[in-house]
Structure formats: C-alpha cells, structure tokens
Design an enzyme around this catalytic site. Sequence first.
Site, PDB file in Angstrom:
ATOM      1  N   GLU A 242      36.830  30.980  50.351  1.00 59.14           N
ATOM      2  CA  GLU A 242      36.710  31.845  51.534  1.00 59.14           C
ATOM      3  C   GLU A 242      35.713  32.983  51.327  1.00 59.14           C
ATOM      4  O   GLU A 242      36.077  34.159  51.315  1.00 59.14           O
ATOM      5  CB  GLU A 242      38.088  32.391  51.921  1.00 59.14           C
ATOM      6  CG  GLU A 242      39.043  31.300  52.332  1.00 59.14           C
ATOM      7  CD  GLU A 242      40.331  31.815  52.961  1.00 59.14           C
ATOM      8  OE1 GLU A 242      40.691  32.971  52.718  1.00 59.14           O
ATOM      9  OE2 GLU A 242      40.967  31.041  53.695  1.00 59.14           O
TER      10      GLU A 242
ATOM     11  N   GLU B  85      43.194  23.939  53.768  1.00 61.63           N
ATOM     12  CA  GLU B  85      44.426  24.716  53.614  1.00 61.63           C
ATOM     13  C   GLU B  85      45.120  24.837  54.956  1.00 61.63           C
ATOM     14  O   GLU B  85      44.478  25.123  55.976  1.00 61.63           O
ATOM     15  CB  GLU B  85      44.129  26.152  53.169  1.00 61.63           C
ATOM     16  CG  GLU B  85      43.694  26.332  51.754  1.00 61.63           C
ATOM     17  CD  GLU B  85      43.504  27.819  51.447  1.00 61.63           C
ATOM     18  OE1 GLU B  85      44.121  28.674  52.112  1.00 61.63           O
ATOM     19  OE2 GLU B  85      42.700  28.113  50.561  1.00 61.63           O
TER      20      GLU B  85
HETATM   21  C1  GLA Z   1      43.663  31.735  52.417  1.00 62.92           C
HETATM   22  C2  GLA Z   1      43.345  31.641  50.944  1.00 62.92           C
HETATM   23  C3  GLA Z   1      44.508  31.293  50.086  1.00 62.92           C
HETATM   24  C4  GLA Z   1      45.774  31.932  50.592  1.00 62.92           C
HETATM   25  C5  GLA Z   1      45.979  31.525  52.018  1.00 62.92           C
HETATM   26  C6  GLA Z   1      47.300  31.929  52.612  1.00 62.92           C
HETATM   27  O1  GLA Z   1      43.301  30.662  53.158  1.00 62.92           O
HETATM   28  O2  GLA Z   1      42.264  30.799  50.645  1.00 62.92           O
HETATM   29  O3  GLA Z   1      44.217  31.734  48.795  1.00 62.92           O
HETATM   30  O4  GLA Z   1      45.676  33.309  50.475  1.00 62.92           O
HETATM   31  O5  GLA Z   1      44.945  32.074  52.775  1.00 62.92           O
HETATM   32  O6  GLA Z   1      47.355  33.240  53.014  1.00 62.92           O
END
Ligand code: GLA
Length: 691
Positions: free
Chosen positions: A172, A324
């Site tokens: 991210e 995710e």
């Molecule tokens: C994001 C991050 C994860 C985790 C999720 C859930 O997508 O990439 O590391 O923190 O959110 O909150």
Amino acid sequence: MPRPDNPRPAGIPLASSAERMEALRTRLGGFAFGGDYNPEQWDRAVWREDVELMRRAGVNIVTLGVFAWASLEPEPGVFTFEWMDEVMDLLHSAGIAVDLATPTMAPPAWLSQKWPETLPVMADGETFGFGNRLHYDPSSPVYRERAAIITRALAERYSRHPALAMWHISNEYGPTAYNAESSVSFRAWLQREYGSLGALNDAWYTRFWSQTYTDWAQVDVPAVPRSWMNPARQLDFKRFVSDALLECFVAERDIVREYRDDLPVVTNFMRFYRNADYWKWAREEDAVALDIYPNPGEEDSWVSAALNFDLMRSLKGAPWVLMEQAASAVSQWKVNNVKRPGMMRAGSYQAIAHGSDTVLYFQWRASRGGHERFHSAMLPHSGTASRTWVEVEAFGNELPLIKDALGATSRSDIAVLFDWDAWWALTETHGLPRNEFDYPQLVTDHYRPLLEAHHGVDLVSFDSDLSGYRMLVIPNAYLITDRFIAELTRFVEGGGVVVCSFFSGVVDEVNQVRQPAYPGGLRGLIGGYVDEYWPARDAETFGVRFDDDGGSESTADWWQDSLHAESASVRAVYTSGLLDGRAAVLENAVGDGHVVYLGTRLEPAALARVLTGEAERAGIRSLVPDAPAHVEATLRESAGARFLFLVNHSETDAATVALPFAGRDLLAGTDVEDALTLAPLGVAVVRAQHS
Ligand code: GLA
C-alpha cells in the site's frame, strides 16, 4: 554480488505480464485462495498448526513477510533468514505457494534512528516518527538504498525457492513527504517535465501574485500553506508524489526481476486512493492487485466495492488480484461491524464476478497484539470454534466448483471516466466556485444507476482508447486534456453517446481556464456555453422539467450552470429559481452520435433516468432487465464459455431472476433454464449451455 543463474537463455525475450499470470493460474490450478501470513508473530509450534488448517480450508497461496523487515534484518546488513527458510520449506511441503513480500513499507527502528532524515515530514511541518508504519520519505536516497539492500537479499535467497510463485513489492504505497529531499526530487521532476524555468513559469501562471521563479533553487514542495497556493503547483505536486512512489516500486521490482523474470510482480492498490495515479502504476505491474474493506455496517457499501472492482479490471483490461479483504470486521473505524453470515461469501464472489482471479485476506491468523488485534482473520482468536472460520473453510472448499471461470474476461459497452488528473484538479486545488467536490462519490453517483440496471461498465482514463464503447459517461471532469478532447470528438462523430455533467472541460492540463470559456474544452461538443457557474445556496433546490413525452418533472440542487444553447437543443429547463425557464440539460448531435450535457445536479432518480435512457437509445441491453436493483449481474467470458454471476446483496429478501440463457448453476450443481431464485446474500454462477 553472486547471482543464481537466470533460467532464460540469453536472447529470449522477457516473459510478458499475461504469460506470468497465466503461469500462476496454471500452477495454482484454480482461483488463488489464502491471505497475508505473519508467522514471525508466532512460535514454531503454531506454524505447523497453521499449515494443517490452511490445507483444510483449501489455501493454495499466502503472502509472506509484508511486515518482517525487523525480523529479517535486525541490524543493518545482518540477516536472519533461517526462520523464513523454515516457513518457506514448510509451506512448500504442504503444497502452498508463496507470494513473497519485500518488507519496505515498515522500516525497522534502527533505520529511523540512524537516519532520521528518512522519516517523512508532513504538510504541517511535523515529522511522522517511528511507531506506526509508512514512516518513510519516498524521495530519501537512504531509504531507497536500504530498501534495495533488503530486496536484493531476499531475491538472492528465495528466487529459486520452489514455493515462490509471486512477488509482492512493499505494501500500500502511500506517504506524501515534505522533506528537504522531497524538494530536491520535485525540482528534478519539474525539470524533466518542463525543461526550462520559463516553461515552468508559464505553466504555473506565476505572474499572478508575483510568483515568478528566477532560479530552480527557489522551487520547493508546497508545504505549510500560509495562504492560498498556486493551483498548477499543487497539481504538479500530486503528480510528482505518485511518480516518486512509483519509482520506489519500480526499483524493487527491477531488482527481483534480475533474478527471475517469469514470476508476476505486483503491489497492492487501495480503494479510491488519491496519492497514486493507478492508471500509470498499472502499466508497471504484472497484474492489478486490490485491498478492499467495504464497511459491513453500511447496507450499500457493495456499490462502491463494485465500482472499485470494475476500476481494477479496467486498469489493465485483465483479470486482477483481490489481495486483501476482511474475513469479517476490520479495526479502522469507530464502530467495526462484523460481516453478517453469508456476507463474506457474497463479497468474495462479487470480486470474482468483476474479474478477480483470487480471493485473499488480511490476514490468515488474528494477531494477539498490535493495532489490528481485533481485525478479523481467516483463523480468528477463537480458532476453528468460530463462525468466521466455518464460513472461510466452507468458502475455500466451494471455490473450486467455479474453476472453469478462471482467467475469463469481460467487455462492456459503457465506459465511465475515472482519471486521477481530473480528481486532483477538482479536489486538491482551491479557489473553485465550489470547493466541496467529492470525486469518487460523484463517479459513484453516475455509476450506480448503470450497475443497478445490470449494465456492465468499464472505467477509462484520459489516455484510453474509446473505440470499443458505445456510451461514455463523464462525471464532473473539470480538467480535461487535449488528447481526450480529440478522442472524444472521434468517439461521438463515429456514433458514440456521451453523458457529461456540469463543470467539465473547464481547464487544461496545467489548471488554466480554457478559452473561449466555458467549457472551453467541450463547447463545440455540448453545443452551448456557460457564462457563469452558480453554486446553489445551502438547501436551495430547483424544479426541472424534461422535454420528454410526459414533460416529466424532477428536482436538482447544489449547482447550476448559467447555460446557453448554441447548436444544442434544450432537453430540460428549470421551473423555479433565478434561472427559471432557462436550460438545465442540453443535447447536441455531433456526427453520428450525440452529447447530453447536465448543467446541474439532478436528483438521483432523474440522473438514473437519463443514464439508463441513453443506454437504451444506444441499443445497449441490460443483462437481466427485470432483476431487482440489489441483485448484481455480470458476465465473464473465455474461449468457448460464458459465466453469468448473480449476487443478491439483500440481507433479507430472496430474489427471482429471469435468466438470459440456460445453463448450469455451478455452485448449486443444478441445471437452470428460464429463471432462478437467490436466497438473501445468495450467489449463483451460471455457465451457459451454449457459448
Ligand atoms: C491494509 C494493509 C494491511 C492491514 C489491512 C487491514 O490493507 O495492507 O496490512 O492493515 O489494511 O486494516
């Protein structure tokens, strides 16, 4: 530095992204199913249980090491790979593939301590210290160097490991930094863009407020505003931030590619993320990957999820990776509602319906501590004696039933513009007639009626080729590029239908008002001009009457263009307010097509009527015309097969849907002919009898 042999003999071209993804699909033999795995948080004994339960749930891939920098490199240059060797071997022996991450999103404490200049300075001048994550300035040469060292060490050690199936670069990408080093990079970026200081001064219109630069050293990042800032500078800064982050991705990607070029290399995008132009990023990725957390507490969060999914598919025009999602609740809001029974399954099939070839979660096992200790996981704190586990296990074992749909693609007749330049210009710069535009919301407002009418929709950018579409929707594109105007003109002249809403086409690429105003960029196409933009007063509404058979009446609010028809005909007029009797909606014939221009914010039902009406006029057929709005319908196709996905998002109401073709409901294992009934939150995947 010694490198393992590259398996490809010299002279053989690098594998393409499509080949890499095809190889992954073949290797996994079905939809990828799994999640982030963080074994560094647990004892060895737990790893064995993990792998056993992963097998039970049908997990075939996990993402390893996203936050493991401190566990892999406890001191600069000292590596402790032994634990990861063991985990990689263990996973491999269980037939589980690894999506190996470079851990560069969360630098270890020693890095921040030894090189505090790597910590990002925020817009208010405060330094974002250690103790969270994303604490790096993407322009920092030291950060980039340390990221390259750990990336190379991982690539060297694991490139040939048989468990390795994919690379996950960082996580991210996100921070915006205002460090001194960011200014150095920003200047270099501007020099590449504009070539000379004169060109920069022209583009930024610096004679206004005596902002003329006479030395490159005077140009810096737009931090700590004491007054309104130069809008062209702000826009370029957004572009620069996206590019600076992308450079970090590309640098790490290229390192892992040196060792092997046949594996997909991706990073994970976020839902409507404003700091990265994902159209540009997608070109550098083997596949688009998305993290998404629709709020289960909001009944229609599936609508914006659908838009995100369509955007992800459109970015590369290919199947994408759901990297995710939550098995149930998240931990980021004030109240974190659970996904009710059936919701996770419905949301997972929804992603597949819109083109994903994977269902992955954050994370495999719930963490005992840390900020996300209550974020749900495939394996919750209560272990297998929990509802979430039961649903995850059942879903993982059901997913192979639709295996034949893997790799199938979709094509749409309708496109909606979603462009980061349009977004940034509208929301990141001040001084507009109204400074409260919410771009993702505006796009969602235009997208929703098409989704609810069961039309397939692609998203396009200013750089897209429009030739395959029949209808294009332009939501409030205040900035518009020359290239897009030319493409749009070709599109309409060739018979395309365009619906464009107010305050579009106003400025050029450097945020200067196009002349003759307004909307300089689209005046010929909309067949009229606006002499003034009139944002509405709070709570002010206007009557609008359409020039259709019944002279249908509706309302509008928020904004009015003081609109004058030139070549266009007037399709709707105001029936109240200061513009009473004047044009609210225009229609202009251009070549074989036409443009409908909305000069105000129509109430949702009226906007829906215009959009679905134009789709019908363009001869675009709804997939399941009589199905209720809360049933989603999409089509994925592959050589010789068609798959209709139906997802009922109602938690309470069953829905009967008339089918466009007979086939086999792959989940129920039954043949279906004219119609089928979906339970609340029910899903059907119908494979057509005849392709
Ligand atoms: C994001 C991050 C994860 C985790 C999720 C859930 O997508 O990439 O590391 O923190 O959110 O909150």
